[in-house]
Scaffold this motif. Sequence first.
Motif, PDB file in Angstrom:
ATOM      1  N   LYS A 131       0.831  -1.202   0.000  1.00 24.34           N
ATOM      2  CA  LYS A 131       0.000   0.000   0.000  1.00 24.34           C
ATOM      3  C   LYS A 131       0.865   1.251   0.000  1.00 24.34           C
ATOM      4  CE  LYS A 131      -3.508   2.545   2.585  1.00 24.34           C
ATOM      5  NZ  LYS A 131      -4.445   2.550   3.736  1.00 24.34           N
ATOM      6  N   ALA A 167      -3.375   9.358  -4.926  1.00 25.09           N
ATOM      7  CA  ALA A 167      -2.492   8.945  -3.828  1.00 25.09           C
ATOM      8  C   ALA A 167      -3.175   9.147  -2.481  1.00 25.09           C
ATOM      9  CB  ALA A 167      -1.186   9.728  -3.884  1.00 25.09           C
ATOM     10  N   VAL A 168      -3.829  10.308  -2.307  1.00 25.59           N
ATOM     11  CA  VAL A 168      -4.557  10.579  -1.055  1.00 25.59           C
ATOM     12  C   VAL A 168      -5.707   9.595  -0.887  1.00 25.59           C
ATOM     13  CG1 VAL A 168      -5.997  12.275   0.151  1.00 25.59           C
ATOM     14  CG2 VAL A 168      -3.907  13.011  -1.024  1.00 25.59           C
ATOM     15  N   VAL A 183       1.218   4.277  -2.900  1.00 23.10           N
ATOM     16  CA  VAL A 183       1.070   5.709  -2.604  1.00 23.10           C
ATOM     17  C   VAL A 183       2.332   6.471  -3.020  1.00 23.10           C
ATOM     18  CG1 VAL A 183       0.815   7.416  -0.763  1.00 23.10           C
ATOM     19  CG2 VAL A 183      -0.595   5.346  -0.740  1.00 23.10           C
ATOM     20  N   VAL A 234      -5.948   6.500  -2.080  1.00 25.94           N
ATOM     21  CA  VAL A 234      -5.437   5.181  -1.701  1.00 25.94           C
ATOM     22  C   VAL A 234      -4.953   5.192  -0.254  1.00 25.94           C
ATOM     23  CG1 VAL A 234      -3.631   3.463  -2.166  1.00 25.94           C
ATOM     24  CG2 VAL A 234      -4.813   4.569  -4.065  1.00 25.94           C
ATOM     25  N   LEU A 235      -4.317   6.301   0.157  1.00 28.03           N
ATOM     26  CA  LEU A 235      -3.817   6.407   1.529  1.00 28.03           C
ATOM     27  C   LEU A 235      -4.951   6.338   2.544  1.00 28.03           C
ATOM     28  CD1 LEU A 235      -1.286   6.908   3.304  1.00 28.03           C
ATOM     29  CD2 LEU A 235      -1.776   9.356   3.111  1.00 28.03           C
TER      30      LEU A 235
END
Length: 436
Positions: A77, A208-209, A81, A211-212
């Motif tokens: 993960k 990215a945010v 990211v 998925v984070l």
Amino acid sequence: MNAQSSTLSKPAAIAVVSLIFFTWGGLTSLNDVLIPHLKAVFSMNYTQTMLIQFTFFGAYFLMSMPAGALVARVGYKAGIVMGLVVAAVGAALFYPAARMPSYPVFLTALFVLASGITLLQVAANPYISLLGRPETSHSRLNLAQALNSLGTTVFPLLIGPLILVGAVLGADEIAAMGAAEQMAYRAAEARSVEMPYLMLSGALLLLAVFVLLMRIPSLRDATEAGPAVYHTYLEALRQPHLRWGVLGIFCYVGAEVAIGSFLINYMAEPSIGGLSEAEASRFLAFYWGGAMVGRFIGAALMTRIDARRLLGFAGAMVCVLLVTTMTTTGSVAMWSALAIGLFNSIMFPTIFTTAIERLGTLTSKASSLLVMAIVGGAVIPLAQGALADRIGIQLAFVVPLVCYVYIIWYGLRGSRLHGSTPVGGSAVVSRSGAMH
């Protein structure tokens, strides 16, 4: 445990990761639009222009092992990211590159962007294969690869015209301008990439945010490491079908990328399509879309036809299309080149899976070698560019033709297995996926 209930379901996590496959496929295909654009902006020959692909795919070769070490340390993960953030930085660097304008800065931006995509490949491919039962991992990878192909089809269609928005002038027309006019023209043309790539950078950061913050399953896979790493790479290469398969991936990716790289300039030739660069960019959808459609057709055919024979047949069909492309003109030559995508579709996954067959505990090392062979996308287009500068763009298609002749041989002879037992122990399901 309660922690399990707080995470997304595996199908939802697969959907999230598949969106990433779609995104990096699209970003990669935009190189085919950048090539004719930057060629005109900087008045370069084909050899100089193909440094775009050399830089981009060279990052795969240079960054694959560092990316693997990073993912082993931080997990899947976090690796995804970080890959999205690095890719976003690379896309953002197109802004200063266009403002200068500077070809070396464009190449630097491409290298950073490709490094992020390499990190995504290393993290997302094995991650999606772990999201479910091992026996269905191939179907999940095929779904993700189909979405990857959708990205390569959609991005040039939607974003390509934004980059190629102005009328591209020829070298003679630019030479006829005064120095001030030339600078103004090049600055205006270079800046047409600013907004598309800034938008892409913002989208990558948002992803990215996303998925984070998403509670996707935190999975781990056993990772090989230790002092025997160089020994096992050499041991893997002692297997003939893998050794020839590594060369097969090198040739295939190189040929596929080379053809895509030249298509817009090729279709703009007066004797072929006579299209503007913006119009030609829309036709790229047929090349990459054919690969997507062919993937589904190929999957169905492989239930009845031996994969190796089908690979040989596909290679032969591409050779026929390339010869037609090289020896005819007009719409026949143009559509022969575009139709190659349909037969390209099955090649990467078929070469990949036949090359790692029955390698047992050497499978992970074999997969790494095959991913590194993607560097063919850096070398073959550069060779075709150098030849195009000497004998013309049409006859230069002989370079990928040689590559596909090798693929025919690999499918019918080079991929044959020797012996009947797995090497180094029981068979291992590959955790590495394909780029295309």
